[in-house]
Design a protein around this motif. Structure first.
Motif, PDB file in Angstrom:
ATOM      1  N   MET A 221      16.366  99.905  33.693  1.00  0.00           N
ATOM      2  CA  MET A 221      15.118 100.610  34.011  1.00  0.00           C
ATOM      3  C   MET A 221      13.995  99.855  33.336  1.00  0.00           C
ATOM      4  SD  MET A 221      13.913 104.529  33.199  1.00  0.00           S
ATOM      5  CE  MET A 221      12.224 105.051  33.553  1.00  0.00           C
ATOM      6  N   CYS A 222      13.075  99.325  34.138  1.00  0.00           N
ATOM      7  CA  CYS A 222      11.955  98.551  33.599  1.00  0.00           C
ATOM      8  C   CYS A 222      10.654  99.120  34.150  1.00  0.00           C
ATOM      9  CB  CYS A 222      12.089  97.074  33.978  1.00  0.00           C
ATOM     10  SG  CYS A 222      10.706  96.059  33.374  1.00  0.00           S
ATOM     11  N   VAL A 223       9.745  99.464  33.268  1.00  0.00           N
ATOM     12  CA  VAL A 223       8.405  99.919  33.643  1.00  0.00           C
ATOM     13  C   VAL A 223       7.411  98.888  33.122  1.00  0.00           C
ATOM     14  CG1 VAL A 223       6.664 101.714  33.358  1.00  0.00           C
ATOM     15  CG2 VAL A 223       9.083 102.345  33.551  1.00  0.00           C
ATOM     16  N   ALA A 224       6.532  98.424  34.007  1.00  0.00           N
ATOM     17  CA  ALA A 224       5.523  97.435  33.619  1.00  0.00           C
ATOM     18  C   ALA A 224       4.191  97.818  34.255  1.00  0.00           C
ATOM     19  CB  ALA A 224       5.934  96.030  34.057  1.00  0.00           C
ATOM     20  N   PRO A 225       3.073  97.627  33.556  1.00  0.00           N
ATOM     21  CA  PRO A 225       1.777  98.075  34.077  1.00  0.00           C
ATOM     22  C   PRO A 225       1.253  97.161  35.172  1.00  0.00           C
ATOM     23  CG  PRO A 225       1.450  96.896  32.032  1.00  0.00           C
ATOM     24  CD  PRO A 225       2.937  96.998  32.236  1.00  0.00           C
ATOM     25  N   PHE A 226       0.471  97.760  36.052  1.00  0.00           N
ATOM     26  CA  PHE A 226      -0.254  96.990  37.059  1.00  0.00           C
ATOM     27  C   PHE A 226      -1.760  97.134  36.799  1.00  0.00           C
ATOM     28  CE2 PHE A 226      -1.726  97.000  41.730  1.00  0.00           C
ATOM     29  CZ  PHE A 226      -2.133  95.687  41.635  1.00  0.00           C
ATOM     30  N   LEU A 227      -2.344  98.284  37.095  1.00  0.00           N
ATOM     31  CA  LEU A 227      -3.777  98.497  36.861  1.00  0.00           C
ATOM     32  C   LEU A 227      -3.960  99.321  35.591  1.00  0.00           C
ATOM     33  CD1 LEU A 227      -5.035  99.212  40.489  1.00  0.00           C
ATOM     34  CD2 LEU A 227      -5.145  97.085  39.202  1.00  0.00           C
ATOM     35  N   GLN A 228      -3.819  98.670  34.469  1.00  0.00           N
ATOM     36  CA  GLN A 228      -4.057  99.300  33.173  1.00  0.00           C
ATOM     37  C   GLN A 228      -4.974  98.419  32.349  1.00  0.00           C
ATOM     38  OE1 GLN A 228      -0.457 100.266  31.055  1.00  0.00           O
ATOM     39  NE2 GLN A 228       0.292 101.663  32.644  1.00  0.00           N
ATOM     40  N   PRO A 229      -5.844  99.012  31.528  1.00  0.00           N
ATOM     41  CA  PRO A 229      -6.706  98.207  30.655  1.00  0.00           C
ATOM     42  C   PRO A 229      -5.906  97.453  29.596  1.00  0.00           C
ATOM     43  CG  PRO A 229      -7.517 100.464  30.863  1.00  0.00           C
ATOM     44  CD  PRO A 229      -6.126 100.440  31.443  1.00  0.00           C
ATOM     45  N   LEU A 230      -6.570  96.536  28.953  1.00  0.00           N
ATOM     46  CA  LEU A 230      -5.987  95.798  27.835  1.00  0.00           C
ATOM     47  C   LEU A 230      -5.567  96.776  26.751  1.00  0.00           C
ATOM     48  CD1 LEU A 230      -5.603  92.883  26.567  1.00  0.00           C
ATOM     49  CD2 LEU A 230      -7.814  93.287  25.460  1.00  0.00           C
ATOM     50  N   HIS A 231      -4.330  96.635  26.280  1.00  0.00           N
ATOM     51  CA  HIS A 231      -3.847  97.497  25.195  1.00  0.00           C
ATOM     52  C   HIS A 231      -2.857  96.702  24.351  1.00  0.00           C
ATOM     53  CE1 HIS A 231      -1.287  98.210  28.745  1.00  0.00           C
ATOM     54  NE2 HIS A 231      -0.287  98.369  27.897  1.00  0.00           N
ATOM     55  N   GLY A 232      -3.354  95.920  23.435  1.00  0.00           N
ATOM     56  CA  GLY A 232      -2.507  95.035  22.647  1.00  0.00           C
ATOM     57  C   GLY A 232      -1.799  95.734  21.519  1.00  0.00           C
ATOM     58  N   TYR A 233      -0.499  95.389  21.350  1.00  0.00           N
ATOM     59  CA  TYR A 233       0.290  95.901  20.208  1.00  0.00           C
ATOM     60  C   TYR A 233       1.016  94.760  19.509  1.00  0.00           C
ATOM     61  CZ  TYR A 233      -0.506 100.763  21.523  1.00  0.00           C
ATOM     62  OH  TYR A 233      -1.070 101.973  21.797  1.00  0.00           O
ATOM     63  N   PRO A 234       0.383  93.711  19.008  1.00  0.00           N
ATOM     64  CA  PRO A 234      -1.060  93.499  19.040  1.00  0.00           C
ATOM     65  C   PRO A 234      -1.528  92.657  20.235  1.00  0.00           C
ATOM     66  CG  PRO A 234      -0.055  91.922  17.588  1.00  0.00           C
ATOM     67  CD  PRO A 234       1.078  92.746  18.141  1.00  0.00           C
TER      68      PRO A 234
END
Length: 609
Positions: A221-234
Motif C-alpha cells: 500500500m503506497c500513498v503519494a501526494p499529487f496536488l499538495q503544497p511543499l511540506h518538508g520533513y525536512p
C-alpha cells in the motif's frame, strides 16, 4: 500505563474480531495518571516553555491550562513487545548489513548514508494515524510482519508492524533510508509507504527496495501526494501523478490506484487555499478570505496586480507554486561531453588522468573464460586498443575479443558452465564467434535474433529470428537469460528495449550485456533520435560501428553512455543493476570499456496470487 487497544477500522469490510496486538502510546492526561516526563514528551510547546524558564514545570502547566485543554501524555513503548519484534527482525537482516543493535532499536543509518541521501537532524515530527485501508492490511497480516517504511511517530505501537524511519522517534524500530533497506529479499508479508516517497531523494530506488523485501504474493500500500503544497520533513523532493506512481511499481501485479477519503481533491483545495491565506500579510487576509469562487476564477490577467497576488510571501510562493523555473550553467571541466566531434570507442584516446599509452604490443597467456583453454592472446597495438584487437592466433571459437570474454566471465560466475545448457537463452545480434559460438554449440535452448526491418517480425531470416528489440514477439517469461554485446548504443529507445527484455525474462532471470561506457563522461547523451515528423536527427558527426547483420552498412550510434548508465537503467526499467569491470591477464580481459552490465528480474509472481 500501556494497554492493548482495539482500533476498529471504519470500513464495513473490516474484521470485527481483531487479533493484532496494538498498544496506545498516547493517553489523556488526568490527575490520576499524570507523569511529568510523559507530559513533556507529549507536549513539545510546554517542554520548550519549561526549558526557556517561561513555565515552572509540566505539572504547573497542566494545573493551569492542560486539564481544561485536554492535553495528553506520551507513554513508553512496551519493552516486551519491542524485544519480541526485534527477535523476529534480526534473522531478516542482510548479511554484511552495517547495523548497530542497542537492544532498543536497530540503527542502520551510517554517516555515509546520511551524507548520500541528505539526512539531516530535524525537530519536525511526522505523525499521522493509519486510515481504514492500512488498518485492514495490518489486521490481515496479524501473524506476519508488515514493514512501515517512513512510519513517522506512531501513537499506536503494533507488534506486527516494523516502524522504519530516518528519525529516532520513540516508536521507531529500525533506523535507515528507504533507498537502502537492510533486510533480505522476500522478508515482509506486506509493506506500507504512506506519504513518504515525496520526501525521499531517490523514489525510484526506494520503490525497488520496497518490492525487493516484499514476499511473493505480499501486499503493498503506497500513498503519494499529487496536488499538495511543499511540506518538508525536512525535505520534499517529488509529487506524483497516478501514472508516475504506477510506473514506480510496474513489476507488481493487481495494481490499482484509487482516490478516497482525505485523498480527494477537496483536501488539496483546502490545503492550498489555507497555505495561500497564511502566506499573506495580516491586513490582506480578510480581503482574500472574502473572495468568491467566481472572483478567483476571473481571468488571471485581471488579478495579477491585486494585493493578494503581489504580497504573498516567498515561502508560500514556492510552497504552492504552479511550477518552478531553474536556470543553470554547465561547469567547464575535463569531463564535458563532446557531442560535436566523433568518438571511436574501439580506439579511445587516453585522457590526462590515464597513464601514457605504451608504444609496444600487448600480449598475455590466459585461460580463456569462453572455451576454458590456455590461450596466447596478443594485440598488434598498445593497451588502448585491446578491447577490439586482443585476440588469439588459434581459437576454437572463432577468435573471440575482449568484451566477449568479459561477458563470459560474468555469465559463468552466475550460471556455472556445466548447468547453462538447461537454460532458455536469447542473444540479440550475435557476432557468430566467441561466446555466441559456444552457446550455439552447448545450449539447446539458445535462440539468436537479428533486426531486418523490411521483413516480418517473428519469422526466421536464415538462422536468425527477426526481432525489433523495442517490440519483441516473444511471449512473456520466455527466457532464463538474455544477452547482447554492444547493441544498446545503437537503439533509439534503449530503456524501452530493456523493459521488453524484462517482460520476456522469467522471474529471477538475467539480462547481461556490454556497451561502450566512456570514463570521461559523467552523463549519457542521446546523439540520434527521430523527431515528431519522423525525421532522423543526428547530433554532431554521425558515427557507425560494425553490424554483423549488415557488414557493409554498419550500425548508427544513437547513444554515448557515461557512468550514469546504471542509474538510468534502474530508473527507467524494472531492473536492478550490477556492473563488473576487469583488467585481467589471467582471463585475457584488458583495455578500456570492459564493463559488463548484469540485470536481474525480481522473483515476483507473474499472475495475481
Amino acid at each position: 500505563m500501556n494497554g492493548p487497544v482495539n482500533e476498529q477500522p471504519s470500513s464495513p469490510r473490516a474484521n470485527a474480531s481483531r487479533r493484532t496486538n496494538a498498544y496506545a502510546l498516547q493517553a489523556l492526561a488526568t490527575d490520576e495518571n499524570f507523569d511529568e516526563q510523559a507530559y513533556l514528551l507529549a507536549n513539545a510547546d510546554v517542554a520548550a516553555a519549561v526549558h526557556k524558564g517561561d513555565c515552572r514545570s509540566g505539572r504547573a502547566h497542566f494545573d493551569n491550562f492542560g486539564r481544561t485543554e485536554g492535553r495528553s501524555l506520551r507513554l513508553p513503548v512496551p519493552s516486551e513487545q519491542r524485544r519480541e519484534k526485534l527477535l523476529r527482525l534480526r534473522p531478516l537482516l542482510r548479511e554484511g548489513a552495517a547495523i548497530h543493535d542497542d537492544g532498543e532499536r536497530l540503527d542502520g543509518l551510517s554517516e555515509a548514508l546520511r551524507a548520500t541521501f541528505a539526512i539531516v537532524p530535524t525537530h519536525n515530527v511526522s505523525g499521522h494515524s493509519y486510515d481504514a485501508r492500512a488498518l485492514e492490511l495490518i489486521e490481515r497480516h496479524a501473524d506476519g510482519l508488515v514493514l512501515d517504511c517512513g512510519a513517522g511517530q506512531r501513537d499506536v505501537y503494533y507488534a506486527n508492524v516494523v516502524n522504519y524511519e530516518v528519525v529516532a522517534y520513540d516508536s521507531t524500530d529500525v533506523l535507515g533510508v528507504a533507498e537502502r533497506l537492510p533486510f533480505k529479499d522476500d522478508s515482509f508479508d506486506a509493506v506500507l509507504s504512506l506519504s513518504v516517497l515525496e520526501h525521499v531523494k531517490d523514489p525510484f530506488q526506494a520503490a525497488r527496495e520496497l518490492m525487493r523485501v516484499l514476499k511473493p504474493g505480499g501486499e503493498l500500500m503506497c500513498v503519494a501526494p499529487f496536488l499538495q503544497p511543499l511540506h518538508g520533513y525536512p525535505h520534499h523532493y517529488y509529487n506524483m501523478t497516478a501514472q508516475g506512481l504506477r510506473s514506480l511499481f510496474e513489476p507488481l501485479t493487481d495494481v490499482r490506484v484509487e482516490v478516497y477519503g482525505a485523498l480527494r481533491p477537496l483536501w488539496s483545495l483546502h490545503w492550498l487555499l489555507g497555505r495561500y491565506l497564511a502566506g499573506l500579510p495580516h491586513d490582506h487576509r480578510e480581503g482574500f478570505s472574502a473572495l468568491t469562487v467566481a472572483e478567483l476564477l476571473a481571468p488571471l490577467s485581471t488579478q495579477e496586480t491585486r494585493p493578494y497576488v503581489l504580497s504573498l510571501d516567498a515561502d508560500a510562493t514556492t510552497a504552492i507554486a504552479s511550477a518552478h523555473a531553474l536556470f543553470a550553467c554547465k561547469p567547464v571541466v575535463a569531463t564535458s561531453m563532446q557531442s560535436a566531434s566523433p568518438i571511436t570507442p574501439e580506439i579511445a584516446a587516453p585522457t590526462p588522468a590515464q597513464p601514457a599509452a605504451k608504444a609496444s604490443a600487448e600480449s598475455a597467456q590466459s585461460l580463456c573464460p569462453i572455451c576454458d583453454l590456455r590461450v596466447d592472446f596478443s594485440a598488434p597495438d598498445d593497451y588502448w586498443t585491446c578491447r577490439e584487437l586482443l585476440k588469439a592466433a588459434a581459437c576454437p571459437m572463432g577468435s573471440c575479443i575482449t568484451r566477449e570474454r568479459a561477458l563470459a566471465r560474468a555469465l559463468f560466475s552466475v550460471h556455472p558452465r556445466e548447468r547453462i545448457g538447461a537454460l532458455a537463452i536469447h542473444e540479440a545480434a550475435p557476432a557468430g564467434r566467441g561466446l555466441s559460438s559456444w552457446l550455439q554449440k552447448n545450449c539447446p535452448g539458445y535462440v539468436k535474433s537479428g533486426y531486418y526491418p523490411d521483413r516480418t517480425f517473428g519469422e526466421m531470416v536464415g538462422r536468425l529470428r527477426n526481432e525489433d528489440l523495442h517490440a519483441q514477439t516473444f511471449a512473456d517469461a520466455s527466457f532464463d537469460l538474455v544477452l547482447h554485446l554492444d547493441v544498446l548504443e545503437h537503439l533509439l529507445d534503449p530503456f524501452l528495449a530493456l523493459r521488453e527484455i524484462h517482460r520476456t525474462l522469467k522471474p529471477g532471470g538475467y539480462c547481461m550485456f556490454t556497451a561502450p561506457t566512456y570514463a570521461q563522461r559523467e552523463k549519457s547523451e542521446q546523439v540520434a533520435f527521430v523527431t515528431d515528423d519522423g525525421t532522423l536527427r543526428i547530433v554532431g558527426t554521425p558515427e557507425y560501428h560494425g553490424n554483423p547483420q549488415d557488414p557493409g552498412g554498419g550500425a548508427l550510434v544513437t547513444w554515448r553512455y557515461g557512468y550514469d548508465l546504471p542509474l538510468l537503467i534502474m530508473r527507467n526499467t524494472g531492473f536492478d543493476v550490477e556492473v563488473r569491470r576487469w583488467q585481467s591477464r589471467h582471463d585475457g580481459i584488458m583495455g578500456l570499456m570492459t564493463e559488463t552490465y548484469i540485470l536481474r528480474r525480481a522473483r515476483m509472481p507473474t499472475t495475481p496470487p
